[in-house]
Design an enzyme around this catalytic site. Sequence first.
Site, PDB file in Angstrom:
ATOM      1  N   SER A 236      34.432  38.648  44.310  1.00 21.79           N
ATOM      2  CA  SER A 236      35.664  38.338  44.349  1.00 21.79           C
ATOM      3  C   SER A 236      35.860  37.457  45.633  1.00 21.79           C
ATOM      4  CB  SER A 236      36.451  39.737  45.270  1.00 21.79           C
ATOM      5  OG  SER A 236      37.737  40.232  45.428  1.00 21.79           O
ATOM      6  N   GLU A 347      41.047  42.955  35.034  1.00 24.45           N
ATOM      7  CA  GLU A 347      41.165  42.083  36.678  1.00 24.45           C
ATOM      8  C   GLU A 347      42.446  42.571  37.035  1.00 24.45           C
ATOM      9  OE1 GLU A 347      38.219  40.762  38.802  1.00 24.45           O
ATOM     10  OE2 GLU A 347      37.080  39.906  37.110  1.00 24.45           O
ATOM     11  N   HIS A 457      39.019  44.973  38.126  1.00 25.42           N
ATOM     12  CA  HIS A 457      38.606  44.390  39.480  1.00 25.42           C
ATOM     13  C   HIS A 457      37.672  44.600  40.471  1.00 25.42           C
ATOM     14  CE1 HIS A 457      38.137  40.617  42.090  1.00 25.42           C
ATOM     15  NE2 HIS A 457      38.692  41.452  44.005  1.00 25.42           N
TER      16      HIS A 457
END
Length: 540
Positions: A236, A347, A457
């Site tokens: 991320s 995600e 995610h």
Amino acid sequence: MAEGHTRDTLPGSNRTPTPSRLALLLAAVALLVGSAVPTAVSAAGPAEDSGGRLVVPTDEGVVRGVLTNGVREFLGIPYAAPPVGDLRWQPAQEHAPWQGVRDATSFGSPCPQAAGLFGPGSTNEDCLYLNVYTPPHAGHGDRYPVMFWIHGGALVTGAGSQYDPTSLVARGVVVVTINYRLGALGFLAHAALTDSPGGPSGDYGLTDQQAALRWSRRNVGRFGGDPRNLTIFGESAGGLSVHAQLASPLAHDLFANAITQSGAYSLVQPSLSQAEGSGSQYAAAVGCADQTASCLRSVPVSTLLSHEDTIYFPDVDGRVLTQSIGPALAGGQFNRVPVIEGTNHDEWRLFVAVTELTTGQPLAPAGYETAIQQTLGVSPSFAHTLATVDYPLSSYGGNPSIALGALGTDAIFACNARAAVRSMSAFVPARQYEFADENAPPFPSPTAASFPLGAYHAAELQYLFGGLGATPLAPDQQRLSAAMKTYWTQFARTGTPNSPAAPFWPAYTAAAEQLQSLVPPTPVPASGFAVEHHCDLWGG
């Protein structure tokens, strides 16, 4: 993304939702999946092994670590001077030497961040610490590959202490995890700061990462690591940081390989002047109407944190970053090392779930088009086209949350990652993966969402690290986890993930576009990523 774009003119360089929307969602996710609570350290005190290898000299002083669960841990080692007082909003500076043996059996403070669901936050600016984990008998003269972890958390939260790399170390690598400055303290740009000692402003968190890399290059050999074989990897915001270090001329020759996990959500960064404009508004909000560096450096940390209501990105400051990430990768003007670029299949479902958790209401079909507008910042007419032509509810079982999750995944993560790996593959050996375990356990993502989170995610983190409070993996998931750890450590060792211990992973080429689908129990090569994720629409 500007209003009124048609499908034929939709820009392909940077598909990002509106800043305010992304700020809220990333901050909420950061609070859910990242906390400032350090992973617990073993209660056992320092104990010498047979080689006395728990006492290690560094170029700033001697440290004493601890042997825990078959791993040598050296925790809370300062890699730069505390960025306090006049050093607030300056590039990372060298730490002063110390006398005697420094205890390295507990983590240093996380960098300042707001409190999350799992921790009290931090207001301690003395936070530039790293942690070194090695095999039990590693020592000076050994040459274990080094894996340098950059944590995620939307550049506003997180700490290296959250991630337990024991199972990676068990595969014959040294792991370094770091803290770096976050939020306004790490990424605020302001004209007064640019004019003060230190030069262009806004990328202080990136200079911290580079200082930690330089420390590792100088010192990791004394812990048994190979300073010439260091792999940076991050997820991320950590993945965005990996891209930034690939693009930064100041990171040249600091690492040998790079892995980006879900980090392609921003390939175009604001200019210094744009970032300074936002910084002026922030300065006024924290009480510095005079817009001076001295005022900013006197503001209490708690006040700074209370006004962090915007998203933070690196900026093109002309020194740390001389151009945006996307153009740097496309033009081959990046630090050319073997790369792995990856995303998760679903995600954006996590962000949809966070919105549902925040509002207390699932997304209704009647609100689908409005949600598209809010997510991508597009016009009502374009949102209508997306909702009826490209992502119709009928293709997602009539569930608008699943549909919005697919759209957000494609527009923000998947096709940007494809653009990045296509660019890099023209210059360096490149591989792509998609983590695709549709039953990945939440850890601790919203568990009460009205729809399945799928391969959301950050879901892959529990397959690589311990210490995340995750639900135990099922047997097939454990096999996938073992394969992933083998891939990551083998890549760190040789620059390729392939070995007899895991299924073959083909190299990425723009012609073949094969990737590795990380599915339980056994990863498999796959194709069709661009079609499945509508990358003709999003330009990736």
